[in-house]
Design a protein around this motif. Structure first.
Motif, PDB file in Angstrom:
ATOM      1  N   ILE A 107       0.842  -1.198   0.000  1.00 24.53           N
ATOM      2  CA  ILE A 107       0.000   0.000   0.000  1.00 24.53           C
ATOM      3  C   ILE A 107       0.878   1.250   0.000  1.00 24.53           C
ATOM      4  CG2 ILE A 107      -1.608   1.373   1.393  1.00 24.53           C
ATOM      5  CD1 ILE A 107      -2.943  -1.287   2.210  1.00 24.53           C
ATOM      6  N   SER A 108       1.956   1.219   0.778  1.00 31.30           N
ATOM      7  CA  SER A 108       2.883   2.352   0.804  1.00 31.30           C
ATOM      8  C   SER A 108       3.478   2.592  -0.579  1.00 31.30           C
ATOM      9  CB  SER A 108       3.995   2.092   1.820  1.00 31.30           C
ATOM     10  OG  SER A 108       4.988   3.082   1.740  1.00 31.30           O
ATOM     11  N   ARG A 109       3.939   1.526  -1.233  1.00 29.42           N
ATOM     12  CA  ARG A 109       4.524   1.662  -2.571  1.00 29.42           C
ATOM     13  C   ARG A 109       3.478   2.140  -3.579  1.00 29.42           C
ATOM     14  NH1 ARG A 109      10.055   0.880  -3.726  1.00 29.42           N
ATOM     15  NH2 ARG A 109      10.894  -0.096  -1.879  1.00 29.42           N
ATOM     16  N   LEU A 110       2.261   1.639  -3.464  1.00 33.52           N
ATOM     17  CA  LEU A 110       1.207   2.074  -4.381  1.00 33.52           C
ATOM     18  C   LEU A 110       0.838   3.539  -4.155  1.00 33.52           C
ATOM     19  CD1 LEU A 110      -1.089  -1.092  -4.326  1.00 33.52           C
ATOM     20  CD2 LEU A 110       0.239  -0.241  -6.282  1.00 33.52           C
ATOM     21  N   SER A 111       0.942   3.997  -2.905  1.00 35.11           N
ATOM     22  CA  SER A 111       0.540   5.371  -2.592  1.00 35.11           C
ATOM     23  C   SER A 111       1.499   6.410  -3.160  1.00 35.11           C
ATOM     24  CB  SER A 111       0.389   5.564  -1.080  1.00 35.11           C
ATOM     25  OG  SER A 111       1.650   5.601  -0.454  1.00 35.11           O
ATOM     26  N   HIS A 112       2.746   6.059  -3.391  1.00 33.52           N
ATOM     27  CA  HIS A 112       3.634   7.033  -4.028  1.00 33.52           C
ATOM     28  C   HIS A 112       4.033   6.585  -5.434  1.00 33.52           C
ATOM     29  CE1 HIS A 112       7.064   4.663  -2.409  1.00 33.52           C
ATOM     30  NE2 HIS A 112       6.508   4.791  -1.240  1.00 33.52           N
ATOM     31  N   GLY A 113       3.089   5.938  -6.105  1.00 31.47           N
ATOM     32  CA  GLY A 113       3.312   5.519  -7.483  1.00 31.47           C
ATOM     33  C   GLY A 113       3.447   6.689  -8.440  1.00 31.47           C
ATOM     34  N   HIS A 114       2.743   7.782  -8.147  1.00 34.46           N
ATOM     35  CA  HIS A 114       2.855   8.957  -9.010  1.00 34.46           C
ATOM     36  C   HIS A 114       4.278   9.503  -9.011  1.00 34.46           C
ATOM     37  CE1 HIS A 114       2.137  10.600  -5.015  1.00 34.46           C
ATOM     38  NE2 HIS A 114       2.657  11.730  -5.438  1.00 34.46           N
ATOM     39  N   MET A 115       4.985   9.373  -7.891  1.00 32.08           N
ATOM     40  CA  MET A 115       6.382   9.806  -7.823  1.00 32.08           C
ATOM     41  C   MET A 115       7.260   8.877  -8.670  1.00 32.08           C
ATOM     42  SD  MET A 115       6.647  12.539  -6.054  1.00 32.08           S
ATOM     43  CE  MET A 115       8.362  12.628  -5.593  1.00 32.08           C
ATOM     44  N   VAL A 116       6.941   7.583  -8.661  1.00 29.76           N
ATOM     45  CA  VAL A 116       7.695   6.630  -9.482  1.00 29.76           C
ATOM     46  C   VAL A 116       7.517   6.984 -10.955  1.00 29.76           C
ATOM     47  CG1 VAL A 116       7.863   4.213 -10.193  1.00 29.76           C
ATOM     48  CG2 VAL A 116       7.584   4.777  -7.781  1.00 29.76           C
ATOM     49  N   ARG A 117       6.284   7.298 -11.351  1.00 32.07           N
ATOM     50  CA  ARG A 117       6.024   7.667 -12.753  1.00 32.07           C
ATOM     51  C   ARG A 117       6.772   8.943 -13.103  1.00 32.07           C
ATOM     52  NH1 ARG A 117       0.120   7.682 -15.092  1.00 32.07           N
ATOM     53  NH2 ARG A 117       0.722   5.665 -15.878  1.00 32.07           N
ATOM     54  N   PHE A 118       6.773   9.901 -12.209  1.00 33.65           N
ATOM     55  CA  PHE A 118       7.444  11.178 -12.459  1.00 33.65           C
ATOM     56  C   PHE A 118       8.959  10.998 -12.560  1.00 33.65           C
ATOM     57  CE2 PHE A 118       9.420  15.090 -10.779  1.00 33.65           C
ATOM     58  CZ  PHE A 118       9.007  15.973 -11.768  1.00 33.65           C
ATOM     59  N   VAL A 119       9.537  10.203 -11.654  1.00 37.13           N
ATOM     60  CA  VAL A 119      10.988  10.053 -11.589  1.00 37.13           C
ATOM     61  C   VAL A 119      11.498   8.996 -12.570  1.00 37.13           C
ATOM     62  CG1 VAL A 119      12.904   9.348 -10.095  1.00 37.13           C
ATOM     63  CG2 VAL A 119      11.127  10.846  -9.198  1.00 37.13           C
ATOM     64  N   GLY A 121       9.520   7.052 -14.930  1.00 42.98           N
ATOM     65  CA  GLY A 121       8.811   6.855 -16.189  1.00 42.98           C
ATOM     66  C   GLY A 121       7.657   5.878 -16.086  1.00 42.98           C
ATOM     67  N   SER A 122       6.921   5.761 -17.174  1.00 44.38           N
ATOM     68  CA  SER A 122       5.708   4.940 -17.205  1.00 44.38           C
ATOM     69  C   SER A 122       5.986   3.448 -17.061  1.00 44.38           C
ATOM     70  CB  SER A 122       4.936   5.180 -18.499  1.00 44.38           C
ATOM     71  OG  SER A 122       4.391   6.474 -18.499  1.00 44.38           O
ATOM     72  N   ALA A 123       7.056   2.959 -17.662  1.00 45.38           N
ATOM     73  CA  ALA A 123       7.351   1.520 -17.573  1.00 45.38           C
ATOM     74  C   ALA A 123       7.611   1.116 -16.128  1.00 45.38           C
ATOM     75  CB  ALA A 123       8.549   1.162 -18.450  1.00 45.38           C
ATOM     76  N   ALA A 124       8.406   1.903 -15.415  1.00 47.08           N
ATOM     77  CA  ALA A 124       8.675   1.606 -13.999  1.00 47.08           C
ATOM     78  C   ALA A 124       7.404   1.731 -13.173  1.00 47.08           C
ATOM     79  CB  ALA A 124       9.753   2.536 -13.456  1.00 47.08           C
ATOM     80  N   TRP A 126       4.255   1.156 -14.199  1.00 50.47           N
ATOM     81  CA  TRP A 126       3.400  -0.001 -14.428  1.00 50.47           C
ATOM     82  C   TRP A 126       3.983  -1.261 -13.800  1.00 50.47           C
ATOM     83  CZ3 TRP A 126      -1.438   0.396 -15.324  1.00 50.47           C
ATOM     84  CH2 TRP A 126      -1.930   1.513 -15.982  1.00 50.47           C
ATOM     85  N   PHE A 127       5.299  -1.428 -13.869  1.00 53.55           N
ATOM     86  CA  PHE A 127       5.939  -2.573 -13.233  1.00 53.55           C
ATOM     87  C   PHE A 127       5.698  -2.529 -11.729  1.00 53.55           C
ATOM     88  CE2 PHE A 127       9.619  -4.723 -11.302  1.00 53.55           C
ATOM     89  CZ  PHE A 127       9.503  -5.960 -11.902  1.00 53.55           C
ATOM     90  N   SER A 128       5.892  -1.365 -11.128  1.00 54.76           N
ATOM     91  CA  SER A 128       5.679  -1.204  -9.688  1.00 54.76           C
ATOM     92  C   SER A 128       4.209  -1.444  -9.329  1.00 54.76           C
ATOM     93  CB  SER A 128       6.116   0.193  -9.247  1.00 54.76           C
ATOM     94  OG  SER A 128       5.912   0.376  -7.877  1.00 54.76           O
ATOM     95  N   LEU A 129       3.303  -0.933 -10.143  1.00 52.88           N
ATOM     96  CA  LEU A 129       1.868  -1.113  -9.904  1.00 52.88           C
ATOM     97  C   LEU A 129       1.493  -2.595  -9.934  1.00 52.88           C
ATOM     98  CD1 LEU A 129      -0.924   0.352  -9.613  1.00 52.88           C
ATOM     99  CD2 LEU A 129      -1.106   0.114 -12.088  1.00 52.88           C
TER     100      LEU A 129
END
Length: 180
Positions: A107-119, A121-124, A126-129
């Motif tokens: 849940i923690s990782r999913l909650s800052h997924g927008h930061m993963v996309r920003f830093v 990119g989209s592939a990382a 979606w992989f993280s999601l």
């Protein structure tokens, strides 16, 4: 010359440890329930400290921090300490706290997924999601059938830990040149 981010180095170390732990869990399922209790505790403690550090850094830079990261960090540290201090009670602790740790961390990782996309990119993103959604499902499965899941799901836990390690490595390499 850019200074390397300590957060990227931390994610690199956590990623390597997760992959090694996943490989060991995958190759030695009989000893996963007993021999890895202390290692899981150490990993949970390190991961929890990382979530708390993330919360503090985000609060320092933005004025507010994602509370879910703080809660996840506290739960991870508590889980890790229980596993390291009482390895004999590790089976019980894993049946109760390990699924909660999986759920809280995902849940923690999913909650800052927008930061993963920003830093990263989209592939990382979606992989993280996908990885963290699978981890969330795995955590709930372990809560529903704790004993059965601990005996039969070590293969899935090993594979998941390897994928989570790859996720951490991806995040580490995307942040290595950043200054926080």
């Amino acid at each position: 010359m850019k200074r390397r981010s300590s957060y990227g180095v931390y994610e690199l170390i956590v990623g390597i440890l997760l992959i090694l732990l996943g490989i060991f869990t995958f190759t030695r399922p009989q000893s996963a329930l007993t021999g890895l209790v202390v290692l899981y505790g150490l990993l949970a403690t390190i991961t929890g400290i990382g979530d708390i550090v993330f919360y503090v850094k985000m609060e320092k830079h933005t004025g507010f921090g994602p509370t879910i990261s703080l809660i996840s960090g506290i739960l991870s540290v508590m889980t890790g300490l229980v596993l390291m201090v009482h390895p004999g009670a590790g089976r019980w602790a894993m049946m109760v706290f390990f699924p909660i740790w999986f759920i809280a961390h995902c849940i923690s990782r999913l909650s800052h997924g927008h930061m993963v996309r920003f830093v990263a990119g989209s592939a990382a993103y979606w992989f993280s999601l996908i990885i963290n959604s699978l981890g969330l499902a795995l955590g709930f499965l372990m809560l529903i059938k704790p004993y059965y899941s601990l005996l039969s799901i070590t293969f899935m836990i090993g594979v998941y830990l390897i994928l989570l390690g790859l996720d951490s490595l991806g995040e580490a390499f995307s942040r290595m040149g950043e200054n926080w």
